[in-house]
Scaffold this active site. Structure first.
Site, PDB file in Angstrom:
ATOM      1  CG  PHE A  61      -2.550  51.822  14.963  1.00 14.42           C
ATOM      2  CD1 PHE A  61      -1.764  51.610  13.761  1.00 14.42           C
ATOM      3  CD2 PHE A  61      -3.202  52.969  15.211  1.00 14.42           C
ATOM      4  CE1 PHE A  61      -1.858  52.555  12.817  1.00 14.42           C
ATOM      5  CE2 PHE A  61      -3.166  53.981  14.123  1.00 14.42           C
ATOM      6  CZ  PHE A  61      -2.495  53.513  12.986  1.00 14.42           C
ATOM      7  CD1 TRP A 119       2.578  51.055  21.264  1.00 15.01           C
ATOM      8  CD2 TRP A 119       1.502  52.343  20.060  1.00 15.01           C
ATOM      9  NE1 TRP A 119       1.357  50.442  21.278  1.00 15.01           N
ATOM     10  CE2 TRP A 119       0.500  51.430  20.843  1.00 15.01           C
ATOM     11  CE3 TRP A 119       0.824  53.282  19.277  1.00 15.01           C
ATOM     12  CZ2 TRP A 119      -0.836  51.629  20.714  1.00 15.01           C
ATOM     13  CZ3 TRP A 119      -0.825  53.317  19.293  1.00 15.01           C
ATOM     14  CH2 TRP A 119      -1.083  52.557  20.099  1.00 15.01           C
ATOM     15  CG  HIS A 120       0.807  55.154  16.082  1.00 13.28           C
ATOM     16  ND1 HIS A 120       1.759  55.775  17.031  1.00 13.28           N
ATOM     17  CD2 HIS A 120      -0.526  55.543  16.270  1.00 13.28           C
ATOM     18  CE1 HIS A 120       0.764  56.473  17.756  1.00 13.28           C
ATOM     19  NE2 HIS A 120      -0.315  56.301  17.391  1.00 13.28           N
ATOM     20  N   GLY A 121       2.738  51.351  14.134  1.00 12.40           N
ATOM     21  CA  GLY A 121       2.995  50.348  12.968  1.00 12.40           C
ATOM     22  C   GLY A 121       4.338  50.288  12.288  1.00 12.40           C
ATOM     23  CB  SER A 181       5.253  57.673  20.437  1.00  9.97           C
ATOM     24  OG  SER A 181       4.112  57.930  20.061  1.00  9.97           O
TER      25      SER A 181
END
Length: 403
Positions: free
Chosen positions: A403, A244-246, A241
């Protein structure tokens, strides 16, 4: 094949340079020197959101939850539905795609609720998020010049900024969709009133949290199996998770921190303790509930420092400055934070008062507005006036657009 192509496109555009740079650095540590070949890639806006949305379509068909769409226009309208295209909520194909098959009929009540969400969303974004951004940007950029108390203040301002920014966008997207007759899933449910981290993740960015729960956590085994299996699954889900943001180690550390906060609750079987209404029989929370809420807010704010920092050195330097500087009484120096913060504090207090009043209602501001007509119009006027007065010359983009 569909999953491979979707993840391949996401990996190339978002993570190629990150992996190449870290692989080169790792090989250099063991004496193998390579020249890394990085690419100057323009990241497509919102690629993580519509990639996950498309993946949900493929996986739900594989699981026989829905039939493949034979209407190519409806399918691409689902993938590129403009209100939530760049920052969510991440919709499931089983919920959104069938809505494109139906004839659109104008519904007055749905349009009214949509307009209210849009109004509240602009208040969250322009008044709360952009108001906090003024302090956050300056304090995080010049943290070495500020006192410990100011850095704590900056951390809290960022916690409020990212909530106002993302929840504001989500409400605007949901509201615009309702004007067109579409229902999108709720993305935030008063997360800063959570009584532990497990409840926070049921209330924060719900569309992403449930996506990872349904398509990754449960297939891994979820909360079944041995304690080590449970711990492994939690660490994987929060690390992914964060990633996933960066493509930055700060997001990974942010995810791992949340896993570490979550694991003790899960091992004590307290992760589903707070699933009901919040203080339903009283207006003010009990001291115990207030302590639980503030403790959870403290942990999330601590993790947000990594989310906001440019790199790990920045994050650890910021935290070290809070501890070492030891000036917990002086709020500001001669920089931006000398700007009068009282109007913003008043708006934040109003914001949380409205949220607390509606904490157990589906509608965010409906509870206040359903009572009296004159009160309803006073609320409209006050919110609109506050938005207009808070508009600044320099626009702040939405954080989650990156994102």
């Amino acid at each position: 094949m569909s999953i491979f192509i979707n993840l391949g496109i996401l990996g190339f555009f978002k993570y190629y340079n990150f992996f190449i740079e870290n692989l080169t650095a790792s090989l250099n540590l063991i004496g193998i020197h390579l020249n890394s070949i990085t690419l100057n890639i323009i990241l497509p806006v919102g690629i993580s959101f519509y990639t996950f949305q498309t993946l949900s379509y493929t996986i739900d068909i594989y699981r026989n939850k829905m039939e493949p769409s034979k209407d190519i226009i409806s399918f691409f309208a689902f993938v590129s539905f403009f209100p939530q295209l760049v920052a969510g909520p991440i919709e499931r194909a089983t919920n959104l795609l069938p809505q494109f098959y139906k004839e659109r009929v104008f519904e007055y009540n749905k349009a009214v609720s949509g307009m209210r969400l849009i109004l509240w969303g602009f208040f969250q974004k322009i008044v709360i998020a952009d108001g906090c951004a003024l302090y956050v940007n300056d304090i995080f950029s010049n943290y070495k010049d500020y006192s410990s108390l100011t850095l704590v203040f900056g951390s809290i301002m960022f916690a409020l900024q990212i909530y106002g920014d993302f929840a504001g966008y989500s409400n605007i997207a949901i509201g615009v969709s309702r004007l067109f007759g579409f229902d999108l899933m709720k993305n935030f449910n008063y997360p800063y009133f959570s009584r532990n981290i497990a409840e926070f993740w049921r209330r924060w960015h719900i569309s992403l949290s449930t996506w990872f729960r349904d398509y990754l956590y449960i297939p891994l085994g979820g909360s079944r199996g041995s304690s080590w299996s449970k711990i492994r699954n939690v660490i994987i889900i929060f690390t992914v998770s964060g990633f996933w943001h960066g493509a930055n180690w700060t997001f990974i550390v942010w995810g791992v921190l949340n896993a570490l906060f979550f694991i003790p609750i899960m091992l004590r079987d307290k992760n589903k303790k707070f699933v009901g209404e919040l203080s339903p029989d009283q207006f003010f929370p009990s001291l115990k509930t207030l302590f639980q809420i503030l403790s959870t807010f403290f942990l999330t704010t601590l993790a947000w420092i990594f989310f906001r920092a440019q790199n790990l050195n920045h994050a650890f330097g910021y935290l070290r400055r809070i501890i070492v500087n030891e000036d917990y009484l002086t709020l500001s120096s001669d920089r931006t934070v000398n700007v009068d913060v009282k109007p913003l504090i008043f708006c934040i207090a109003f914001f949380f008062l409205v949220e607390w009043y509606n904490r157990n209602r589906e509608s965010i501001i409906g509870g206040v507005l359903q009572s009296k007509k004159y009160l309803r119009y006073c609320m409209y006027f006050f919110i609109l006036l506050t938005i207009i007065l808070s508009i600044k010359n320099e626009a702040n983009g939405f954080i989650y657009f990156q994102f």
